[in-house]
Design a protein around this motif. Structure first.
Motif, PDB file in Angstrom:
ATOM      1  N   GLN A 208      16.955 -20.413 -49.407  1.00  0.00           N
ATOM      2  CA  GLN A 208      17.012 -20.004 -50.812  1.00  0.00           C
ATOM      3  C   GLN A 208      15.937 -20.722 -51.623  1.00  0.00           C
ATOM      4  O   GLN A 208      15.256 -20.115 -52.457  1.00  0.00           O
ATOM      5  N   ILE A 209      15.775 -22.012 -51.377  1.00  0.00           N
ATOM      6  CA  ILE A 209      14.758 -22.801 -52.083  1.00  0.00           C
ATOM      7  C   ILE A 209      13.364 -22.241 -51.789  1.00  0.00           C
ATOM      8  O   ILE A 209      12.507 -22.168 -52.673  1.00  0.00           O
ATOM      9  N   LYS A 210      13.153 -21.813 -50.546  1.00  0.00           N
ATOM     10  CA  LYS A 210      11.846 -21.286 -50.142  1.00  0.00           C
ATOM     11  C   LYS A 210      11.625 -19.846 -50.588  1.00  0.00           C
ATOM     12  O   LYS A 210      10.535 -19.306 -50.420  1.00  0.00           O
ATOM     13  N   GLY A 211      12.660 -19.208 -51.135  1.00  0.00           N
ATOM     14  CA  GLY A 211      12.510 -17.833 -51.599  1.00  0.00           C
ATOM     15  C   GLY A 211      12.670 -16.785 -50.515  1.00  0.00           C
ATOM     16  O   GLY A 211      12.445 -15.598 -50.767  1.00  0.00           O
ATOM     17  N   VAL A 212      13.042 -17.204 -49.312  1.00  0.00           N
ATOM     18  CA  VAL A 212      13.294 -16.243 -48.238  1.00  0.00           C
ATOM     19  C   VAL A 212      14.579 -15.469 -48.548  1.00  0.00           C
ATOM     20  O   VAL A 212      14.645 -14.247 -48.418  1.00  0.00           O
ATOM     21  N   LEU A 213      15.613 -16.200 -48.963  1.00  0.00           N
ATOM     22  CA  LEU A 213      16.883 -15.601 -49.376  1.00  0.00           C
ATOM     23  C   LEU A 213      16.999 -15.603 -50.896  1.00  0.00           C
ATOM     24  O   LEU A 213      16.554 -16.546 -51.563  1.00  0.00           O
ATOM     25  N   SER A 214      17.630 -14.589 -51.425  1.00  0.00           N
ATOM     26  CA  SER A 214      17.966 -14.569 -52.849  1.00  0.00           C
ATOM     27  C   SER A 214      19.037 -15.625 -53.126  1.00  0.00           C
ATOM     28  O   SER A 214      19.884 -15.898 -52.264  1.00  0.00           O
ATOM     29  N   VAL A 215      19.021 -16.203 -54.305  1.00  0.00           N
ATOM     30  CA  VAL A 215      20.062 -17.167 -54.668  1.00  0.00           C
ATOM     31  C   VAL A 215      21.405 -16.469 -54.842  1.00  0.00           C
ATOM     32  O   VAL A 215      22.451 -17.114 -54.916  1.00  0.00           O
ATOM     33  N   ASN A 216      21.396 -15.149 -54.912  1.00  0.00           N
ATOM     34  CA  ASN A 216      22.628 -14.362 -55.007  1.00  0.00           C
ATOM     35  C   ASN A 216      22.944 -13.655 -53.695  1.00  0.00           C
ATOM     36  O   ASN A 216      23.590 -12.609 -53.685  1.00  0.00           O
ATOM     37  N   ASN A 217      22.485 -14.237 -52.600  1.00  0.00           N
ATOM     38  CA  ASN A 217      22.696 -13.610 -51.300  1.00  0.00           C
ATOM     39  C   ASN A 217      24.168 -13.608 -50.902  1.00  0.00           C
ATOM     40  O   ASN A 217      24.981 -14.361 -51.431  1.00  0.00           O
ATOM     41  N   SER A 218      24.482 -12.762 -49.953  1.00  0.00           N
ATOM     42  CA  SER A 218      25.850 -12.637 -49.454  1.00  0.00           C
ATOM     43  C   SER A 218      25.886 -13.028 -47.984  1.00  0.00           C
ATOM     44  O   SER A 218      25.022 -12.615 -47.200  1.00  0.00           O
ATOM     45  N   VAL A 219      26.872 -13.841 -47.614  1.00  0.00           N
ATOM     46  CA  VAL A 219      27.020 -14.312 -46.232  1.00  0.00           C
ATOM     47  C   VAL A 219      28.054 -13.461 -45.501  1.00  0.00           C
ATOM     48  O   VAL A 219      29.166 -13.263 -45.987  1.00  0.00           O
ATOM     49  N   PHE A 220      27.686 -12.960 -44.336  1.00  0.00           N
ATOM     50  CA  PHE A 220      28.581 -12.171 -43.486  1.00  0.00           C
ATOM     51  C   PHE A 220      28.658 -12.795 -42.102  1.00  0.00           C
ATOM     52  O   PHE A 220      27.735 -13.490 -41.661  1.00  0.00           O
ATOM     53  N   GLY A 221      29.737 -12.492 -41.392  1.00  0.00           N
ATOM     54  CA  GLY A 221      29.764 -12.653 -39.953  1.00  0.00           C
ATOM     55  C   GLY A 221      29.269 -11.355 -39.344  1.00  0.00           C
ATOM     56  O   GLY A 221      29.342 -10.291 -39.973  1.00  0.00           O
ATOM     57  N   HIS A 222      28.769 -11.409 -38.124  1.00  0.00           N
ATOM     58  CA  HIS A 222      28.248 -10.202 -37.479  1.00  0.00           C
ATOM     59  C   HIS A 222      29.305  -9.092 -37.446  1.00  0.00           C
ATOM     60  O   HIS A 222      29.000  -7.915 -37.622  1.00  0.00           O
ATOM     61  N   ARG A 223      30.573  -9.450 -37.273  1.00  0.00           N
ATOM     62  CA  ARG A 223      31.638  -8.449 -37.185  1.00  0.00           C
ATOM     63  C   ARG A 223      31.857  -7.702 -38.510  1.00  0.00           C
ATOM     64  O   ARG A 223      32.512  -6.670 -38.530  1.00  0.00           O
ATOM     65  N   ASP A 224      31.311  -8.241 -39.582  1.00  0.00           N
ATOM     66  CA  ASP A 224      31.434  -7.553 -40.870  1.00  0.00           C
ATOM     67  C   ASP A 224      30.586  -6.287 -40.935  1.00  0.00           C
ATOM     68  O   ASP A 224      30.843  -5.413 -41.762  1.00  0.00           O
ATOM     69  N   VAL A 225      29.565  -6.211 -40.095  1.00  0.00           N
ATOM     70  CA  VAL A 225      28.654  -5.073 -40.166  1.00  0.00           C
ATOM     71  C   VAL A 225      28.538  -4.302 -38.854  1.00  0.00           C
ATOM     72  O   VAL A 225      27.812  -3.316 -38.782  1.00  0.00           O
ATOM     73  N   ARG A 226      29.243  -4.764 -37.824  1.00  0.00           N
ATOM     74  CA  ARG A 226      29.224  -4.079 -36.538  1.00  0.00           C
ATOM     75  C   ARG A 226      30.598  -4.196 -35.876  1.00  0.00           C
ATOM     76  O   ARG A 226      31.334  -5.159 -36.131  1.00  0.00           O
ATOM     77  N   PRO A 227      30.968  -3.258 -35.000  1.00  0.00           N
ATOM     78  CA  PRO A 227      32.238  -3.361 -34.280  1.00  0.00           C
ATOM     79  C   PRO A 227      32.127  -4.354 -33.123  1.00  0.00           C
ATOM     80  O   PRO A 227      31.872  -3.992 -31.980  1.00  0.00           O
ATOM     81  N   THR A 228      32.262  -5.630 -33.431  1.00  0.00           N
ATOM     82  CA  THR A 228      32.071  -6.699 -32.452  1.00  0.00           C
ATOM     83  C   THR A 228      32.998  -7.867 -32.787  1.00  0.00           C
ATOM     84  O   THR A 228      33.482  -7.983 -33.916  1.00  0.00           O
TER      85      THR A 228
END
Length: 294
Positions: A208-228
């Motif tokens: 976030q400090i480096k600007g790669v991620l937005s400061v308003n980013n959202s954290v997921f586990g892989h299972r949140d976006v795939r059937p795993t």
């Protein structure tokens, strides 16, 4: 008298110019370690060292031992071990690039054995890249490179995978707009080490400090976006507490099981379903269920 003084000064200056300055040290050549020049599409047994040139194009110098170096991205807090350090081969094809201020930080586990020290983790990194680049017909993933942007060992060491600017291969639908981080090991029934999860949180903050991620980013586990089951049931249940307000700050846009049934993931305590609720198809808390229209 003046002439004698001038002559003495001139002789003194000449004598000083003739002596090498003790403040200037001669340049010593860097000793070339043992190793070989090899095709850069081969995983190095030790580390690649770019400062030693090879006679043929598409070759790099591979040392017998590991020479650990940092990317410099997060050195104020912790080092990120470079691809060359762990001996990564080059991608099979050029990778696409991503922008900055990305919205998603997706957490994975590698399954298989964990690693508890740097030597074990270096081997695990090579094995993971080998598996990811192996053709699907041969039992691999068929990727052009290791799929994750960063990987973390049980000792807390952070390794550069694709890095923060290349398009990933870890979560279809999110690969071009997320950072995928994998903890090395299987966390279905056990938790990662404190060292590993501390590095995970530090990496999240640094990006976030480096600007790669937005400061308003959202954290997921892989299972949140795939059937795993990834990143493992035990680990997944701890992530909400670890990431606080970042956890599911933005609702996942893609959830294959619910979408495959023509439904939408909704909070049963806040909305009514104009159809029927179906459990087991949505991520997150138990009150989030799949609404399938009639």
């Amino acid at each position: 008298m003046d002439n004698k003084i001038q002559l003495a000064c001139l002789l003194l200056c000449i004598s000083l110019l003739g002596k090498p300055s003790s403040a200037v040290e001669p340049v010593k050549p860097v000793k070339r370690p043992s190793g070989v020049c090899q095709d850069e599409t081969i995983i190095c047994t030790g580390s690649y060292m770019s400062e030693f040139k090879c006679p043929k194009i598409n070759q790099r110098f591979c040392t017998d031992l590991h020479h650990i170096r940092s990317t410099g991205e997060c050195d104020g807090d912790f080092p990120i071990i470079t691809r060359d350090s762990w001996g990564a081969r080059t991608p099979l094809k050029p990778l696409g690039t991503m922008g900055s201020n990305l919205s998603y930080f997706i957490i994975h586990h590698s399954t298989g054995d964990s690693c508890s020290n740097r030597k074990m983790c270096l081997k695990k990194m090579k094995d993971t890249q080998e598996f990811h680049q192996k053709p699907t017909k041969g039992g691999g993933k068929g990727f052009d490179d290791i799929g994750y942007h960063y990987l973390i060992g049980g000792d807390g060491t952070v390794f550069e995978g694709r890095g923060g600017r290349a398009k990933g291969a870890h979560s279809p639908g999110y690969n071009h707009r997320s950072i995928g981080v994998c903890l090395l090991g299987d966390f279905t029934k056990t938790l990662p080490t404190t060292d590993a999860t501390t590095s995970l949180k530090r990496l999240h903050a640094c990006l976030q400090i480096k600007g790669v991620l937005s400061v308003n980013n959202s954290v997921f586990g892989h299972r949140d976006v795939r059937p795993t089951e990834c990143p493992g049931s035990k680990f997944y249940s701890s992530l909400h507490e670890k990431f606080g307000d970042f956890w599911h700050r933005i609702s996942p846009e893609i959830w294959t099981n619910c979408r495959a049934n023509g439904g939408t993931c909704l909070d049963v305590t806040k909305v009514e379903c104009e159809g029927r609720w179906k459990t087991g198809l949505c991520p997150g808390p138990t009150e989030i269920k799949c609404c399938i229209p009639e």
